[in-house]
Scaffold this motif. Sequence first.
Motif, mmCIF file in Angstrom:
data_model
loop_
_atom_site.group_PDB
_atom_site.id
_atom_site.type_symbol
_atom_site.label_atom_id
_atom_site.label_comp_id
_atom_site.label_asym_id
_atom_site.label_seq_id
_atom_site.Cartn_x
_atom_site.Cartn_y
_atom_site.Cartn_z
ATOM 1 N N ALA A 10 0.833 -1.204 0.000
ATOM 2 C CA ALA A 10 0.000 0.000 0.000
ATOM 3 C C ALA A 10 0.872 1.259 0.000
ATOM 4 O O ALA A 10 0.550 2.231 -0.692
ATOM 5 C CB ALA A 10 -0.945 -0.008 1.195
ATOM 6 N N VAL A 11 1.965 1.248 0.747
ATOM 7 C CA VAL A 11 2.876 2.393 0.758
ATOM 8 C C VAL A 11 3.522 2.563 -0.615
ATOM 9 O O VAL A 11 3.634 3.686 -1.128
ATOM 10 C CB VAL A 11 3.949 2.241 1.865
ATOM 11 C CG1 VAL A 11 5.077 3.243 1.693
ATOM 12 C CG2 VAL A 11 3.322 2.387 3.232
ATOM 13 N N ILE A 12 3.921 1.459 -1.236
ATOM 14 C CA ILE A 12 4.511 1.528 -2.575
ATOM 15 C C ILE A 12 3.496 2.076 -3.573
ATOM 16 O O ILE A 12 3.823 2.936 -4.397
ATOM 17 C CB ILE A 12 5.037 0.144 -3.003
ATOM 18 C CG1 ILE A 12 6.246 -0.240 -2.144
ATOM 19 C CG2 ILE A 12 5.408 0.132 -4.486
ATOM 20 C CD1 ILE A 12 6.698 -1.676 -2.310
ATOM 21 N N ILE A 35 -6.574 7.198 -2.518
ATOM 22 C CA ILE A 35 -7.605 6.815 -1.553
ATOM 23 C C ILE A 35 -7.517 5.331 -1.196
ATOM 24 O O ILE A 35 -7.610 4.959 -0.027
ATOM 25 C CB ILE A 35 -9.005 7.181 -2.087
ATOM 26 C CG1 ILE A 35 -9.155 8.694 -2.135
ATOM 27 C CG2 ILE A 35 -10.094 6.580 -1.200
ATOM 28 C CD1 ILE A 35 -10.421 9.159 -2.835
ATOM 29 N N GLY A 36 -7.321 4.478 -2.195
ATOM 30 C CA GLY A 36 -7.246 3.036 -1.946
ATOM 31 C C GLY A 36 -6.133 2.642 -0.982
ATOM 32 O O GLY A 36 -6.390 1.982 0.036
ATOM 33 N N PRO A 37 -4.878 3.048 -1.253
ATOM 34 C CA PRO A 37 -3.803 2.717 -0.315
ATOM 35 C C PRO A 37 -3.993 3.309 1.076
ATOM 36 O O PRO A 37 -3.637 2.684 2.072
ATOM 37 C CB PRO A 37 -2.548 3.276 -0.983
ATOM 38 C CG PRO A 37 -2.869 3.322 -2.420
ATOM 39 C CD PRO A 37 -4.336 3.600 -2.499
ATOM 40 N N VAL A 38 -4.574 4.502 1.162
ATOM 41 C CA VAL A 38 -4.813 5.108 2.480
ATOM 42 C C VAL A 38 -5.828 4.276 3.260
ATOM 43 O O VAL A 38 -5.664 4.050 4.467
ATOM 44 C CB VAL A 38 -5.260 6.579 2.332
ATOM 45 C CG1 VAL A 38 -5.813 7.124 3.626
ATOM 46 C CG2 VAL A 38 -4.099 7.430 1.850
ATOM 47 N N LEU A 39 -6.879 3.801 2.578
ATOM 48 C CA LEU A 39 -7.857 2.935 3.247
ATOM 49 C C LEU A 39 -7.212 1.631 3.722
ATOM 50 O O LEU A 39 -7.478 1.162 4.831
ATOM 51 C CB LEU A 39 -9.028 2.628 2.317
ATOM 52 C CG LEU A 39 -9.997 3.768 2.031
ATOM 53 C CD1 LEU A 39 -11.018 3.344 0.994
ATOM 54 C CD2 LEU A 39 -10.678 4.224 3.298
ATOM 55 N N VAL A 40 -6.355 1.057 2.886
ATOM 56 C CA VAL A 40 -5.678 -0.187 3.263
ATOM 57 C C VAL A 40 -4.744 0.055 4.442
ATOM 58 O O VAL A 40 -4.695 -0.755 5.381
ATOM 59 C CB VAL A 40 -4.926 -0.786 2.053
ATOM 60 C CG1 VAL A 40 -4.030 -1.930 2.479
ATOM 61 C CG2 VAL A 40 -5.916 -1.247 0.996
ATOM 62 N N LEU A 41 -4.006 1.159 4.425
ATOM 63 C CA LEU A 41 -3.109 1.465 5.545
ATOM 64 C C LEU A 41 -3.891 1.722 6.827
ATOM 65 O O LEU A 41 -3.481 1.282 7.905
ATOM 66 C CB LEU A 41 -2.233 2.675 5.213
ATOM 67 C CG LEU A 41 -1.118 2.423 4.215
ATOM 68 C CD1 LEU A 41 -0.459 3.730 3.803
ATOM 69 C CD2 LEU A 41 -0.098 1.467 4.788
ATOM 70 N N ALA A 42 -5.016 2.414 6.726
ATOM 71 C CA ALA A 42 -5.844 2.649 7.913
ATOM 72 C C ALA A 42 -6.383 1.334 8.458
ATOM 73 O O ALA A 42 -6.397 1.115 9.682
ATOM 74 C CB ALA A 42 -6.991 3.597 7.567
ATOM 75 N N ALA A 43 -6.811 0.446 7.573
ATOM 76 C CA ALA A 43 -7.316 -0.852 8.016
ATOM 77 C C ALA A 43 -6.218 -1.664 8.687
ATOM 78 O O ALA A 43 -6.443 -2.282 9.737
ATOM 79 C CB ALA A 43 -7.894 -1.622 6.825
ATOM 80 N N ALA A 44 -5.020 -1.665 8.104
ATOM 81 C CA ALA A 44 -3.910 -2.414 8.697
ATOM 82 C C ALA A 44 -3.513 -1.835 10.040
ATOM 83 O O ALA A 44 -3.211 -2.579 10.984
ATOM 84 C CB ALA A 44 -2.716 -2.417 7.737
#
Length: 91
Positions: A10-12, A35-44
Amino acid sequence: FIRYLLPLFAVIALLANVIGGLRHRQWPRMVLGMIGPVLVLAAALLMSTMGMPTALLLYPGLVLMVAVSIWDLVSPPGKSHGGANRDPTCC
């Protein structure tokens, strides 16, 4: 996998979307791509710190990441529809 590799990817993806958006100056594509990677990082982050089930953040984030990737494959950001590049310094 979800705890380590998914946030790394997600960071990449986030960095790639920011760099591509700044390079090609396509702001809507960059924002949707971020938006997608930020949502994934928030979920993680929520999953690792609080142990909360985060399907409402994780799955939409993953779907958005895949959708923007497919959009990039179908319509690359460097191509213009007018036949010539608007920015001569670009690509």
